[in-house]
Enzyme design. Structure first.
Site, PDB file in Angstrom:
ATOM      1  N   CYS A  97      10.963  16.683   3.023  1.00 22.04           N
ATOM      2  CA  CYS A  97      12.367  16.963   3.379  1.00 22.04           C
ATOM      3  C   CYS A  97      13.044  17.789   2.282  1.00 22.04           C
ATOM      4  O   CYS A  97      12.485  18.003   1.208  1.00 22.04           O
ATOM      5  CB  CYS A  97      13.117  15.656   3.616  1.00 22.04           C
ATOM      6  SG  CYS A  97      13.599  14.814   2.095  1.00 22.04           S
ATOM      7  N   CYS A 154      13.379  16.064  -1.004  1.00 22.39           N
ATOM      8  CA  CYS A 154      12.130  16.049  -1.770  1.00 22.39           C
ATOM      9  C   CYS A 154      11.833  17.434  -2.366  1.00 22.39           C
ATOM     10  O   CYS A 154      11.316  17.542  -3.478  1.00 22.39           O
ATOM     11  CB  CYS A 154      10.971  15.558  -0.901  1.00 22.39           C
ATOM     12  SG  CYS A 154      11.059  13.775  -0.589  1.00 22.39           S
ATOM     13  N   GLU A 185       0.814  -1.225   0.000  1.00 22.99           N
ATOM     14  CA  GLU A 185       0.000   0.000   0.000  1.00 22.99           C
ATOM     15  C   GLU A 185       0.842   1.266   0.000  1.00 22.99           C
ATOM     16  O   GLU A 185       0.811   2.063   0.947  1.00 22.99           O
ATOM     17  CB  GLU A 185      -0.952  -0.003   1.204  1.00 22.99           C
ATOM     18  CG  GLU A 185      -1.997  -1.090   1.119  1.00 22.99           C
ATOM     19  CD  GLU A 185      -3.079  -0.991   2.188  1.00 22.99           C
ATOM     20  OE1 GLU A 185      -2.840  -0.345   3.219  1.00 22.99           O
ATOM     21  OE2 GLU A 185      -4.165  -1.564   1.974  1.00 22.99           O
ATOM     22  N   GLU A 229      -6.395  -8.030  -0.649  1.00 23.92           N
ATOM     23  CA  GLU A 229      -6.770  -8.153   0.766  1.00 23.92           C
ATOM     24  C   GLU A 229      -8.272  -7.942   0.896  1.00 23.92           C
ATOM     25  O   GLU A 229      -8.877  -7.187   0.130  1.00 23.92           O
ATOM     26  CB  GLU A 229      -6.083  -7.085   1.628  1.00 23.92           C
ATOM     27  CG  GLU A 229      -4.590  -7.214   1.777  1.00 23.92           C
ATOM     28  CD  GLU A 229      -4.008  -6.102   2.655  1.00 23.92           C
ATOM     29  OE1 GLU A 229      -4.727  -5.562   3.514  1.00 23.92           O
ATOM     30  OE2 GLU A 229      -2.835  -5.766   2.457  1.00 23.92           O
ATOM     31  N   CYS A 235       6.609  13.155   1.576  1.00 25.78           N
ATOM     32  CA  CYS A 235       7.700  13.617   2.423  1.00 25.78           C
ATOM     33  C   CYS A 235       8.067  15.042   2.006  1.00 25.78           C
ATOM     34  O   CYS A 235       8.086  15.362   0.817  1.00 25.78           O
ATOM     35  CB  CYS A 235       8.881  12.674   2.247  1.00 25.78           C
ATOM     36  SG  CYS A 235      10.371  13.218   3.078  1.00 25.78           S
ATOM     37  N   HIS A 270      -7.702  -7.673  14.638  1.00 25.44           N
ATOM     38  CA  HIS A 270      -8.171  -7.654  13.247  1.00 25.44           C
ATOM     39  C   HIS A 270      -8.538  -9.076  12.843  1.00 25.44           C
ATOM     40  O   HIS A 270      -7.806 -10.021  13.141  1.00 25.44           O
ATOM     41  CB  HIS A 270      -7.057  -7.129  12.337  1.00 25.44           C
ATOM     42  CG  HIS A 270      -7.529  -6.783  10.955  1.00 25.44           C
ATOM     43  ND1 HIS A 270      -7.909  -7.748  10.048  1.00 25.44           N
ATOM     44  CD2 HIS A 270      -7.706  -5.590  10.343  1.00 25.44           C
ATOM     45  CE1 HIS A 270      -8.293  -7.151   8.923  1.00 25.44           C
ATOM     46  NE2 HIS A 270      -8.180  -5.839   9.077  1.00 25.44           N
TER      47      HIS A 270
END
Ligand code: GLA
Ligand code: ZN
Length: 668
Positions: free
Chosen positions: A159, A162, A152, A309, A157, A360
């Site tokens: 920073c 980035c 996933e 999933e 970000c 879960h």
């Protein structure tokens, strides 16, 4: 038809044997139980980095060797994950740059997962290295059938690495021409002119959030960063294991990544499906889930996808985690297959004993044995889907498409104006999808740059942003005989959220629709206004366009306010095709009524015209099989107008057949 990677429906899910490394007898018990549950696949290694590389450069693969050997010996395939979804402590201790920086400029500490910088050269290098070793070690292992890249992908970000990467990305996007960027972003507004690329920073509340073109560019950049991170991950896999397909599990309609763009890089699209079953609105949950399945199926020309999933019982992250009633899991699995999934996979196989996900749902509960309701349900599902191998690999050939476009989602979320409280682009697309689902007409969900030509009807709700070339492609589609439906606030801006001049809809689309749009009204909840379509009256919800018909024929008009008597719905013959404009939103019957009239006028038929289903039933044809699903709380009837075989019982059916609440039929 594209190559199918499997010859059976994959049944299994996330398996975390490293959580049970102290009790290897449980691994053997897992094998016994998997076979008992008709599980034929398990996804391993998803968050295993700390155990695979406990110290930098020190590797520990024995446990995974053992597990893969056991799986193979027991006829269970492996979906092998790359572990980049979470990292070991040593990595962020030694290389803090791998950790994500939040919008407020603060670098995160070690913790949770998906907590990394997408740009960090160190992290990219570490991931490549780990993936190379995995591919070298397991590329020829007979159990390994598919790569599960990370888990996933999500997040962003802020920073300095980035920021710099963003500026470099912008240079490419705007041809290294800062004036072009200033113009495209309308930067003379509020003195926002930039004179150096380094002045451009990611959007943030203590900085810039009002520049919608900046917000859009950042979204595109983050999405592209995920895609290039993915390409970096798969480079060694493509080299060493070119025949093993790769997937990355997507999260429903997550807006942080343009999935329609990223899908092009995957061999198989997969997604994680967690509807909130049995919380009082299964009708809507099943509708939205049907839509999302079709979104993913449409990403690779109708090629099958994987439901990577789903929960075999409850989840732990809803505010209140209700147990779904028995049978819902199986019904939900059938829905996935009906819409094009070649897998039914769960999170997770065995419930964790400790930490965050111990409550879960899982196939094997803390009790550890098979005598549970959930285990029986999963086993029954496993048996049932073994009867459906005939559909594996089958693609779908829809005649109707709804345009849902990730970038248009970003754009409709980003602008300021009109009804700021009620945008709901996704909800509106689902409203236009519902009439086709209800009538058993398969529908693709496509981005604005898809090929419209293969559809008899294309509906593009609230297509506010027209990226370069889109209006020309709509024009061509209609000119060549296509049928196109647009709604309020269509064709207002280009890809940088820069308004088209000369009124809406943009330029040549005025001729296609034969209208001119002048203003847009937004309605507070307490202000009522009405409009008609084919003589029936509707309340206007949230927003409406005030339009003038030029060449278009008027099919309805506004009833109140100063625009009473002006057109609310129009149709225009343009060259060989037709273009409808539905100028207002109504969240009750309007979409259904408009679609019914289009279906009749264009002679669009149900995928299987020999079956008449009572309202509330979902009917889907896949390959030669017909799925009839009842997500409602009451028994419903289908009328079969010829003989069908019930695939589950081999019984021959004809005439009226009852489908119990939460039940289904698969017919041949
Ligand atoms: C996601 C993740 C899984 C797990 C489930 C729980 O889909 O991919 O690792 O956390 O949610 O629902
Ligand atoms: Zn970063």
């Amino acid at each position: 038809m594209k190559k199918a990677f499997f010859d059976h429906i994959v049944h299994g899910g996330d398996y975390n044997p490293e959580q049970w490394i102290r009790t290897p007898e449980i691994w053997d018990e897992d094998m016994r139980l998997m076979k008992l549950a008709h599980v034929n696949s398990a996804s391993v290694g998803i968050f295993s980095w700390a155990i695979l590389e406990p110290e930098e450069g020190v590797y520990n693969f024995e446990w995974l060797d053992t597990i893969l050997d056991k799986m193979h010996a027991n006829g269970i395939d492996a979906v092998l994950a790359t572990p980049s979804g979470a990292r070991p402590h040593w990595m962020s201790d030694k290389y803090p740059e791998v950790l994500q920086v939040q919008e407020n400029g603060i670098r995160n500490e070690f913790g949770v997962r998906h907590n990394h910088c997408l740009t960090s050269p160190v992290y990219r290098e570490k991931v490549r290295n780990m993936n190379r070793i995995l591919a070298e070690r397991y590329g020829k292992h007979p159990a390994v059938k598919m790569w599960h890249i990370s888990n996933e992908y999500s997040g962003e970000c802020h920073c300095e690495l980035c920021q710099k990467a963003f500026q470099e990305w912008l240079k490419v996007e705007y041809h290294n021409d800062i004036d072009e960027l200033n113009h495209r972003w309308w930067n003379n507004f509020w003195s926002h002119t930039v004179t150096d690329w380094s002045q451009i920073r990611s959007p943030k509340y203590r900085g810039e959030v009002c520049s919608s073109p900046l917000v859009l560019a950042w979204k595109r950049f983050v999405s592209d960063s995920h895609i290039s991170f993915f390409e970096n991950e798969i480079a060694p896999l493509r080299e060493i294991t070119p025949d093993i397909p790769v997937t990355a599990n997507f999260m429903r309609m997550y807006t942080g990544i343009d999935y329609q763009k990223m899908a092009k890089k995957l061999d198989i699209v997969s997604w994680d499906n967690y509807p909130a079953w049995d919380k009082g609105n299964n009708d809507y949950e099943s509708l939205e889930t049907a839509f999302v399945h079709d979104v993913f199926r449409s990403m690779k020309d109708g090629q099958p996808f994987f439901m990577m999933e789903s929960t075999p019982s409850l989840v732990n992250w809803h505010p209140i985690n209700k147990l779904p009633r028995p049978g819902v899991q199986q019904l939900s699995a059938m829905q996935a297959i009906a819409h094009g999934s070649d897998s039914v996979q769960y999170f997770q196989w065995r419930k964790s004993r400790g930490s965050h996900e111990k409550y879960h749902g899982a196939v094997v509960d803390h009790c550890g044995h098979e005598n549970t309701r959930v285990f029986r349900d999963v086993t029954n599902t496993g048996k049932a889907i073994e009867k459906l191998s005939a559909v594996v690999g089958s693609t779908c050939n829809s005649k109707v498409a709804i345009v849902y476009d990730w970038e248009n989602r970003w754009a409709t979320d980003a602008f300021c104006g009109f009804n700021n409280e009620h945008r709901n682009y996704l909800g509106e697309c689902i409203r236009w999808y519902a009439p086709f689902r209800k009538r058993g007409i398969s529908t693709d969900i496509i981005p604005m740059d898809a090929d419209f030509g293969k559809y008899d009807l294309v509906i593009a709700p609230f297509l506010y942003m027209l990226k370069n070339g889109t209006k020309e492609r709509i024009e061509k589609y209609v000119a060549n005989g296509g049928n196109f439906v647009a709604t309020y606030l269509t064709g207002v801006v280009d890809k940088d959220d820069l308004c088209y001049l000369g009124g809406w809809p943009a330029e040549e689309l005025k001729n296609v629709f034969g209208i001119r749009m002048e203003e847009t009204d937004s309605l507070p909840e307490n202000v009522k206004n009405r409009a008609t379509f084919n003589g029936k009256e509707y309340e206007i919800h949230h927003v409406c366009d005030i339009i003038h018909a030029n060449t278009a024929k008027v099919l309805g008009e506004y009833k109140d306010d100063f625009y009473a008597g002006m057109p609310s719905v129009t149709v225009n013959h343009y060259k060989n095709g037709k273009a409808w404009y539905v100028a207002f939103r109504n969240d009750k019957d309007l979409c259904d009524d408009v679609c019914e009239s289009l279906i009749n006028e264009l002679g669009i038929t149900a995928d299987d015209p020999d079956i008449t289903a009572e309202d509330g039933l979902e009917v889907r044809k896949r390959g030669e099989l017909l799925f009839v699903l009842n997500f409602t709380d009451t028994a419903r009837t289908v009328l079969l107008n010829r003989e069908y075989k019930n695939v589950m019982t081999d019984e021959i059916l004809n005439g009226a057949v009852t489908v119990p609440p939460g039940g289904y039929l698969v017919l041949e």
